[in-house]
Scaffold this motif. Sequence first.
Motif, PDB file in Angstrom:
ATOM      1  N   ARG A  10       8.550   5.213  -7.425  1.00 32.75           N
ATOM      2  CA  ARG A  10       9.223   6.471  -7.777  1.00 32.75           C
ATOM      3  C   ARG A  10       9.512   7.311  -6.535  1.00 32.75           C
ATOM      4  O   ARG A  10      10.494   8.060  -6.493  1.00 32.75           O
ATOM      5  CB  ARG A  10       8.378   7.275  -8.768  1.00 32.75           C
ATOM      6  N   LEU A  11       8.660   7.190  -5.520  1.00 29.66           N
ATOM      7  CA  LEU A  11       8.849   7.931  -4.280  1.00 29.66           C
ATOM      8  C   LEU A  11       9.825   7.237  -3.327  1.00 29.66           C
ATOM      9  O   LEU A  11      10.101   7.750  -2.251  1.00 29.66           O
ATOM     10  CB  LEU A  11       7.503   8.134  -3.578  1.00 29.66           C
ATOM     11  N   GLY A  12      10.309   6.066  -3.741  1.00 31.80           N
ATOM     12  CA  GLY A  12      11.310   5.380  -2.935  1.00 31.80           C
ATOM     13  C   GLY A  12      10.771   4.324  -1.995  1.00 31.80           C
ATOM     14  O   GLY A  12      11.499   3.817  -1.140  1.00 31.80           O
ATOM     15  N   PHE A  13       9.497   3.959  -2.142  1.00 29.99           N
ATOM     16  CA  PHE A  13       8.911   2.929  -1.293  1.00 29.99           C
ATOM     17  C   PHE A  13       9.121   1.543  -1.903  1.00 29.99           C
ATOM     18  O   PHE A  13       9.229   1.391  -3.122  1.00 29.99           O
ATOM     19  CB  PHE A  13       7.410   3.165  -1.098  1.00 29.99           C
ATOM     20  N   ASN A  14       9.147   0.547  -1.057  1.00 30.15           N
ATOM     21  CA  ASN A  14       9.130  -0.837  -1.500  1.00 30.15           C
ATOM     22  C   ASN A  14       7.669  -1.233  -1.658  1.00 30.15           C
ATOM     23  O   ASN A  14       6.929  -1.285  -0.673  1.00 30.15           O
ATOM     24  CB  ASN A  14       9.822  -1.730  -0.471  1.00 30.15           C
ATOM     25  N   SER A  15       7.228  -1.479  -2.900  1.00 34.02           N
ATOM     26  CA  SER A  15       5.815  -1.783  -3.134  1.00 34.02           C
ATOM     27  C   SER A  15       5.659  -3.161  -3.743  1.00 34.02           C
ATOM     28  O   SER A  15       6.557  -3.653  -4.436  1.00 34.02           O
ATOM     29  CB  SER A  15       5.174  -0.734  -4.052  1.00 34.02           C
ATOM     30  N   ARG A  16       4.528  -3.764  -3.478  1.00 33.71           N
ATOM     31  CA  ARG A  16       4.184  -5.063  -4.057  1.00 33.71           C
ATOM     32  C   ARG A  16       2.850  -4.922  -4.782  1.00 33.71           C
ATOM     33  O   ARG A  16       1.842  -4.546  -4.181  1.00 33.71           O
ATOM     34  CB  ARG A  16       4.096  -6.143  -2.983  1.00 33.71           C
ATOM     35  N   PHE A  17       2.876  -5.240  -6.072  1.00 35.01           N
ATOM     36  CA  PHE A  17       1.677  -5.175  -6.901  1.00 35.01           C
ATOM     37  C   PHE A  17       1.080  -6.571  -6.984  1.00 35.01           C
ATOM     38  O   PHE A  17       1.693  -7.494  -7.511  1.00 35.01           O
ATOM     39  CB  PHE A  17       2.057  -4.671  -8.300  1.00 35.01           C
ATOM     40  N   SER A  18      -0.104  -6.742  -6.414  1.00 30.86           N
ATOM     41  CA  SER A  18      -0.768  -8.048  -6.430  1.00 30.86           C
ATOM     42  C   SER A  18      -2.242  -7.843  -6.124  1.00 30.86           C
ATOM     43  O   SER A  18      -2.666  -6.755  -5.732  1.00 30.86           O
ATOM     44  CB  SER A  18      -0.154  -8.994  -5.393  1.00 30.86           C
ATOM     45  N   ASP A  19      -2.993  -8.912  -6.268  1.00 28.69           N
ATOM     46  CA  ASP A  19      -4.412  -8.873  -5.921  1.00 28.69           C
ATOM     47  C   ASP A  19      -4.563  -9.107  -4.418  1.00 28.69           C
ATOM     48  O   ASP A  19      -5.249 -10.007  -3.986  1.00 28.69           O
ATOM     49  CB  ASP A  19      -5.180  -9.919  -6.734  1.00 28.69           C
ATOM     50  N   PHE A  20      -3.874  -8.275  -3.652  1.00 26.67           N
ATOM     51  CA  PHE A  20      -3.842  -8.388  -2.196  1.00 26.67           C
ATOM     52  C   PHE A  20      -3.577  -9.831  -1.767  1.00 26.67           C
ATOM     53  O   PHE A  20      -4.321 -10.426  -0.985  1.00 26.67           O
ATOM     54  CB  PHE A  20      -5.124  -7.832  -1.570  1.00 26.67           C
ATOM     55  N   ASP A  21      -2.485 -10.358  -2.328  1.00 27.40           N
ATOM     56  CA  ASP A  21      -2.014 -11.695  -1.990  1.00 27.40           C
ATOM     57  C   ASP A  21      -0.973 -11.555  -0.872  1.00 27.40           C
ATOM     58  O   ASP A  21       0.153 -11.122  -1.108  1.00 27.40           O
ATOM     59  CB  ASP A  21      -1.396 -12.357  -3.226  1.00 27.40           C
ATOM     60  N   PHE A  22      -1.376 -11.917   0.334  1.00 29.80           N
ATOM     61  CA  PHE A  22      -0.515 -11.762   1.502  1.00 29.80           C
ATOM     62  C   PHE A  22       0.205 -13.059   1.860  1.00 29.80           C
ATOM     63  O   PHE A  22       0.774 -13.175   2.944  1.00 29.80           O
ATOM     64  CB  PHE A  22      -1.352 -11.308   2.709  1.00 29.80           C
ATOM     65  N   SER A  23       0.188 -14.041   0.978  1.00 29.73           N
ATOM     66  CA  SER A  23       0.680 -15.376   1.316  1.00 29.73           C
ATOM     67  C   SER A  23       2.166 -15.411   1.650  1.00 29.73           C
ATOM     68  O   SER A  23       2.617 -16.312   2.372  1.00 29.73           O
ATOM     69  CB  SER A  23       0.377 -16.355   0.174  1.00 29.73           C
ATOM     70  N   GLU A  24       2.939 -14.452   1.145  1.00 27.15           N
ATOM     71  CA  GLU A  24       4.369 -14.451   1.427  1.00 27.15           C
ATOM     72  C   GLU A  24       4.694 -13.838   2.793  1.00 27.15           C
ATOM     73  O   GLU A  24       5.839 -13.919   3.242  1.00 27.15           O
ATOM     74  CB  GLU A  24       5.121 -13.675   0.341  1.00 27.15           C
ATOM     75  N   LEU A  25       3.714 -13.253   3.448  1.00 31.75           N
ATOM     76  CA  LEU A  25       3.924 -12.639   4.752  1.00 31.75           C
ATOM     77  C   LEU A  25       3.516 -13.614   5.851  1.00 31.75           C
ATOM     78  O   LEU A  25       2.449 -14.228   5.792  1.00 31.75           O
ATOM     79  CB  LEU A  25       3.134 -11.339   4.873  1.00 31.75           C
ATOM     80  N   SER A  26       4.352 -13.753   6.852  1.00 30.56           N
ATOM     81  CA  SER A  26       4.147 -14.742   7.908  1.00 30.56           C
ATOM     82  C   SER A  26       3.138 -14.264   8.947  1.00 30.56           C
ATOM     83  O   SER A  26       2.965 -13.056   9.171  1.00 30.56           O
ATOM     84  CB  SER A  26       5.478 -15.042   8.603  1.00 30.56           C
ATOM     85  N   ASP A  27       2.497 -15.225   9.601  1.00 27.07           N
ATOM     86  CA  ASP A  27       1.595 -14.915  10.699  1.00 27.07           C
ATOM     87  C   ASP A  27       2.327 -14.119  11.774  1.00 27.07           C
ATOM     88  O   ASP A  27       3.508 -14.370  12.073  1.00 27.07           O
ATOM     89  CB  ASP A  27       1.066 -16.199  11.331  1.00 27.07           C
ATOM     90  N   ALA A  28       1.626 -13.167  12.378  1.00 27.55           N
ATOM     91  CA  ALA A  28       2.139 -12.397  13.521  1.00 27.55           C
ATOM     92  C   ALA A  28       3.512 -11.780  13.248  1.00 27.55           C
ATOM     93  O   ALA A  28       4.361 -11.721  14.133  1.00 27.55           O
ATOM     94  CB  ALA A  28       2.196 -13.282  14.772  1.00 27.55           C
TER      95      ALA A  28
END
Length: 349
Positions: free
Chosen positions: A58-76
């Motif tokens: 609602r505030l205009g942020f891009n948010s991801r709702f998950s159980d802190f699953d960072f698998s889609e984010l690449s190393d470094a």
Amino acid sequence: MNDLALAWLTRMMMQENAAQALWCSDENALTSLPAAEQWPHKPLLMTNRWDIAQQAERLGFNSRFSDFDFSELSDASLSHVFYRISKEKPVTHHIINQAHRLLMPGGKLFLCGQKSEGIKTYIDKAGKLFGCTASAQKNGTVYSAILDNMLPQNDQRLDDSDYPQLRPINSPQGITIHSKPGLFGWNKIDQGSEFLIQALPALLDQLPQPPKRLLDLGCGYGYLTLMTANLPLEQRVLTDNNAAALHTARRNCELNQITAEIIAADAGDQIQQTFDLILCNPPFHQGFSVDSDLTDKFILSAKRLLAKHGIALFVVNQFIPLERKAREHFRQVNMLAHNSSFKLVTLTH
């Protein structure tokens, strides 16, 4: 109540204004947060709380709702990670470990929290993992640190209790229950929920007709629903605000061959239909402190979601003034049973 640690983190995010940044947030509400249009570069917000994800959107942020699953984010791949520590150690360790993986060489982790929450120990551990000098800065009761990622990934990861993995816990015969860190009381059967289930058969025997539609409000890993497996219900709906709870509840229903709907919602706010049986063991902590507003939120949700001739059964700690609060909204509020720790309260329209 203003969270001074979160206020510091917000200032740092605004000051750094980084394009490749991640903000991790869980039980700590987004208070006094500037709207996203005021940030030329908005951090990606990852949260395991449905209400925070919705508020961020609602505030205009891009948010991801998950159980802190960072698998889609690449190393470094990140230059900055911002994190106000969580209540549970495995969650905090998991996020610090992932920050080390995700930050590019020289990337920065902004870490903060209250002294009573163990922040100084977390800063020391993170400094060793990152290979940098960790100097905690004190501002009242808040400690903070900016840690530079100086070491490549190594085997010095903090012990996160194998955070992502579900694992079985001791459970009643014939029922398979899995759980995981990130859930309140994750490695045991909650005594309040057990007390509710023990009293449920006698309550159902008193009803003029068996219930057909069950809502497990604030379901956790799904214990209350699992223990209704022998009831001839036509519909079961489980809802929670916590991504770990929803993931685990879904898996537990599958393992026990229980057909159920699993819905992400803040105290059931995404649900429109009504139910003739609501079971609820509501939380009374928000972050690190007791929050009496949570009781009101669950009472109002039960009022909206309970069918005209339905019944809601709550279990709460003895010190929660559920009866007084509920009498403003329900025709009948009755104490069904109590022991030294908990009380069972029925609500009807």
